[in-house]
Design a protein around this motif. Structure first.
Motif, PDB file in Angstrom:
ATOM      1  N   MET A 130       0.828  -1.197   0.000  1.00  0.00           N
ATOM      2  CA  MET A 130       0.000   0.000   0.000  1.00  0.00           C
ATOM      3  C   MET A 130       0.873   1.262   0.000  1.00  0.00           C
ATOM      4  O   MET A 130       0.618   2.213  -0.749  1.00  0.00           O
ATOM      5  N   ALA A 131       1.923   1.275   0.821  1.00  0.00           N
ATOM      6  CA  ALA A 131       2.804   2.445   0.898  1.00  0.00           C
ATOM      7  C   ALA A 131       3.525   2.689  -0.424  1.00  0.00           C
ATOM      8  O   ALA A 131       3.768   3.835  -0.809  1.00  0.00           O
ATOM      9  N   ALA A 132       3.854   1.619  -1.134  1.00  0.00           N
ATOM     10  CA  ALA A 132       4.568   1.758  -2.411  1.00  0.00           C
ATOM     11  C   ALA A 132       3.705   2.403  -3.483  1.00  0.00           C
ATOM     12  O   ALA A 132       4.228   2.927  -4.472  1.00  0.00           O
ATOM     13  N   ALA A 133       2.385   2.374  -3.293  1.00  0.00           N
ATOM     14  CA  ALA A 133       1.479   2.938  -4.295  1.00  0.00           C
ATOM     15  C   ALA A 133       1.308   4.443  -4.141  1.00  0.00           C
ATOM     16  O   ALA A 133       0.719   5.088  -5.005  1.00  0.00           O
ATOM     17  N   PHE A 134       1.816   5.020  -3.048  1.00  0.00           N
ATOM     18  CA  PHE A 134       1.699   6.462  -2.832  1.00  0.00           C
ATOM     19  C   PHE A 134       2.787   7.210  -3.607  1.00  0.00           C
ATOM     20  O   PHE A 134       3.757   6.620  -4.094  1.00  0.00           O
ATOM     21  N   SER A 135       2.620   8.519  -3.689  1.00  0.00           N
ATOM     22  CA  SER A 135       3.574   9.388  -4.369  1.00  0.00           C
ATOM     23  C   SER A 135       3.718  10.684  -3.593  1.00  0.00           C
ATOM     24  O   SER A 135       2.716  11.194  -3.055  1.00  0.00           O
ATOM     25  N   PRO A 136       4.933  11.269  -3.505  1.00  0.00           N
ATOM     26  CA  PRO A 136       5.104  12.540  -2.793  1.00  0.00           C
ATOM     27  C   PRO A 136       4.751  13.759  -3.630  1.00  0.00           C
ATOM     28  O   PRO A 136       5.128  14.871  -3.277  1.00  0.00           O
ATOM     29  N   TYR A 137       4.066  13.556  -4.760  1.00  0.00           N
ATOM     30  CA  TYR A 137       3.672  14.680  -5.602  1.00  0.00           C
ATOM     31  C   TYR A 137       2.279  15.212  -5.255  1.00  0.00           C
ATOM     32  O   TYR A 137       1.682  15.947  -6.039  1.00  0.00           O
ATOM     33  N   SER A 138       1.753  14.853  -4.102  1.00  0.00           N
ATOM     34  CA  SER A 138       0.435  15.351  -3.689  1.00  0.00           C
ATOM     35  C   SER A 138       0.501  16.852  -3.465  1.00  0.00           C
ATOM     36  O   SER A 138       1.486  17.375  -2.937  1.00  0.00           O
ATOM     37  N   ASN A 139      -0.563  17.550  -3.826  1.00  0.00           N
ATOM     38  CA  ASN A 139      -0.556  19.009  -3.652  1.00  0.00           C
ATOM     39  C   ASN A 139      -1.876  19.568  -3.112  1.00  0.00           C
ATOM     40  O   ASN A 139      -1.995  20.778  -2.906  1.00  0.00           O
ATOM     41  N   GLU A 140      -2.862  18.698  -2.861  1.00  0.00           N
ATOM     42  CA  GLU A 140      -4.159  19.211  -2.410  1.00  0.00           C
ATOM     43  C   GLU A 140      -4.061  19.914  -1.054  1.00  0.00           C
ATOM     44  O   GLU A 140      -4.818  20.843  -0.770  1.00  0.00           O
ATOM     45  N   HIS A 141      -3.134  19.471  -0.211  1.00  0.00           N
ATOM     46  CA  HIS A 141      -3.037  20.011   1.147  1.00  0.00           C
ATOM     47  C   HIS A 141      -2.139  21.246   1.215  1.00  0.00           C
ATOM     48  O   HIS A 141      -1.967  21.823   2.288  1.00  0.00           O
ATOM     49  N   ILE A 142      -1.544  21.660   0.112  1.00  0.00           N
ATOM     50  CA  ILE A 142      -0.607  22.779   0.100  1.00  0.00           C
ATOM     51  C   ILE A 142      -1.311  24.012  -0.457  1.00  0.00           C
ATOM     52  O   ILE A 142      -1.831  23.988  -1.578  1.00  0.00           O
ATOM     53  N   HIS A 143      -1.294  25.068   0.324  1.00  0.00           N
ATOM     54  CA  HIS A 143      -1.976  26.313  -0.056  1.00  0.00           C
ATOM     55  C   HIS A 143      -0.923  27.289  -0.563  1.00  0.00           C
ATOM     56  O   HIS A 143      -0.229  27.941   0.207  1.00  0.00           O
ATOM     57  N   ARG A 144      -0.801  27.397  -1.881  1.00  0.00           N
ATOM     58  CA  ARG A 144       0.250  28.231  -2.462  1.00  0.00           C
ATOM     59  C   ARG A 144       0.057  29.710  -2.174  1.00  0.00           C
ATOM     60  O   ARG A 144       1.024  30.470  -2.119  1.00  0.00           O
ATOM     61  N   PHE A 145      -1.180  30.139  -1.989  1.00  0.00           N
ATOM     62  CA  PHE A 145      -1.465  31.560  -1.830  1.00  0.00           C
ATOM     63  C   PHE A 145      -1.736  31.936  -0.374  1.00  0.00           C
ATOM     64  O   PHE A 145      -2.412  32.908  -0.088  1.00  0.00           O
ATOM     65  N   GLY A 146      -1.196  31.141   0.562  1.00  0.00           N
ATOM     66  CA  GLY A 146      -1.436  31.384   1.977  1.00  0.00           C
ATOM     67  C   GLY A 146      -0.585  32.510   2.535  1.00  0.00           C
ATOM     68  O   GLY A 146       0.216  33.134   1.835  1.00  0.00           O
ATOM     69  N   ASN A 147      -0.784  32.790   3.818  1.00  0.00           N
ATOM     70  CA  ASN A 147       0.015  33.789   4.526  1.00  0.00           C
ATOM     71  C   ASN A 147       1.204  33.098   5.178  1.00  0.00           C
ATOM     72  O   ASN A 147       1.041  32.107   5.897  1.00  0.00           O
ATOM     73  N   TYR A 148       2.380  33.623   4.937  1.00  0.00           N
ATOM     74  CA  TYR A 148       3.598  32.999   5.425  1.00  0.00           C
ATOM     75  C   TYR A 148       4.257  33.918   6.461  1.00  0.00           C
ATOM     76  O   TYR A 148       4.579  35.071   6.167  1.00  0.00           O
ATOM     77  N   HIS A 149       4.435  33.400   7.669  1.00  0.00           N
ATOM     78  CA  HIS A 149       5.037  34.175   8.753  1.00  0.00           C
ATOM     79  C   HIS A 149       6.234  33.392   9.289  1.00  0.00           C
ATOM     80  O   HIS A 149       6.084  32.569  10.203  1.00  0.00           O
ATOM     81  N   PRO A 150       7.421  33.610   8.754  1.00  0.00           N
ATOM     82  CA  PRO A 150       8.602  32.871   9.229  1.00  0.00           C
ATOM     83  C   PRO A 150       8.890  33.162  10.694  1.00  0.00           C
ATOM     84  O   PRO A 150       8.826  34.317  11.147  1.00  0.00           O
ATOM     85  N   ASN A 151       9.170  32.129  11.432  1.00  0.00           N
ATOM     86  CA  ASN A 151       9.526  32.251  12.846  1.00  0.00           C
ATOM     87  C   ASN A 151      10.893  31.608  13.035  1.00  0.00           C
ATOM     88  O   ASN A 151      11.007  30.396  13.232  1.00  0.00           O
ATOM     89  N   PHE A 152      11.933  32.401  12.955  1.00  0.00           N
ATOM     90  CA  PHE A 152      13.291  31.877  12.982  1.00  0.00           C
ATOM     91  C   PHE A 152      13.739  31.478  14.389  1.00  0.00           C
ATOM     92  O   PHE A 152      14.794  30.858  14.543  1.00  0.00           O
ATOM     93  N   SER A 153      12.966  31.829  15.401  1.00  0.00           N
ATOM     94  CA  SER A 153      13.327  31.457  16.770  1.00  0.00           C
ATOM     95  C   SER A 153      12.718  30.126  17.192  1.00  0.00           C
ATOM     96  O   SER A 153      13.083  29.568  18.229  1.00  0.00           O
TER      97      SER A 153
END
Length: 345
Positions: A289-312
């Protein structure tokens, strides 16, 4: 990042890291540009992004070249540019990723070139000697190999291979220089003759071995999926590289390639966590089952989101194993992950 990626057992179910596939993708450019050329097959003006993708989905190398360039000239540059712990010995490609000269050079470099060739039935097969006859398949053979030329030029051919291995030159440079049909360029014709031998052997294998055809088709499909993924990563600007300076165009390809790899790594970590959680809940995920997956999934990634880097913020500890390791054995790696509940990666 590639070295960290290959430490995860999950990606070993997708590929062993011993093979890679190469494929090109057209990126749009403005017509008034020195790099821009009209692409007959895809239509429109642009350039070609050429990517080398491992059998476990991570991209190792990228190039940006003109539409009229032969893509296969860059396929062996992986030898010098890939400084990761994984060194493949088999490379897959499409028709643009091969020629007789490329087959010959790859053989001397210890690389097994196994492309998916369009209209392979129209390719020329070469006999070991003019008088050879082969039952049932004799009509496939149209010529014979010039062994004397290979023997005469072998020392020069080996010098080229040693120079490439030593890092003195790139394979793409020597292939472009040799790619001349001048009768004075005997080195080119020697590589071509050796390539005829290797390609004939490969085509005979391709005809006879169904599993080999499946392997090549699977590998080249991964390259095509990466092309779709890397284009999805590059959003905005209507898919046009707006830069007119060649160095900036190369940066666009390299940085876009880097962001795609980062997202692939993020997906691998997220999938490993999800599978460990399922195991903790009493629902283990099988290898099949694990071999059938792919790391090219993108549904959960919001490209137009708000990004607030927290370097601490300290990075979370991530378990490498997607199953609970045997008692007494642990494996952990530190990576930067988004906060819980965030859709941005």
């Amino acid at each position: 990042m590639i070295n960290a990626y290959v430490r995860f057992p999950l990606q070993r179910l997708w590929g062993k890291g011993k093979s890679a596939s190469a494929d090109g993708m057209k990126w749009d450019l403005y017509p008034q540009n020195l790099m821009s050329e009209y692409h007959i097959r895809y239509g429109g003006y642009g350039g070609i992004g050429y990517y080398m993708v491992s059998d476990s989905y991570m991209a190792w190398m990228s190039r940006f070249t003109t539409c009229g360039a032969w893509e296969g000239h860059y396929i062996l540059d992986l030898l010098k540019e890939n400084e990761s712990e994984i060194q493949p010995n088999t490379i897959h490609a499409d028709t643009q990723g091969q020629s007789t000269a490329i087959f010959g050079l790859a053989y001397l470099l210890g690389i097994q070139l196994m492309p998916r060739i369009r209209d392979w039935k129209d390719q020329k097969f070469f006999r070991a000697s003019p008088g050879e006859k082969y039952k049932h398949i004799d009509d496939l053979f149209k010529g014979s190999v010039d062994w004397h030329l290979i023997e005469t030029m072998l020392p020069d051919m080996l010098r080229v291979a040693v120079s490439i291995r030593a890092g003195a030159m790139l394979p793409s440079d020597i292939l472009r220089r040799m790619n001349s049909h001048s009768r004075k360029n005997r080195l080119y014709f020697a590589f071509r003759e050796l390539g005829r031998v290797v390609r004939t052997w490969f085509l005979l294998q391709y005809i006879a071995n169904l599993e080999l055809r499946h392997e090549i088709q699977t590998a080249t499909t991964k390259s095509e999926r990466f092309n779709q993924f890397v284009r999805w990563v590059s959003f905005g600007g209507d898919g046009v590289i707006a830069e007119n300076v060649r160095d900036e165009q190369r940066k666009f390809i390299k940085y876009n390639h880097l962001v795609a790899n980062l997202l692939i790594f993020h997906n691998l970590v997220s999938m490993t966590r999800a599978m460990r959680k399922r195991e903790a809940d009493g629902y283990p995920v099988s290898d099949e089952m694990a071999a059938a997956f792919s790391p090219y999934s993108n549904e959960h990634i919001h490209r137009f989101g708000n990004y607030h880097p927290n370097f601490s913020r300290m990075p979370e500890a991530v378990e490498l194993e997607f199953r609970k390791p045997p008692q007494g054995e642990t494996g952990r790696i530190l990576v930067m992950m988004p906060q819980a509940g965030s859709k941005s990666a």
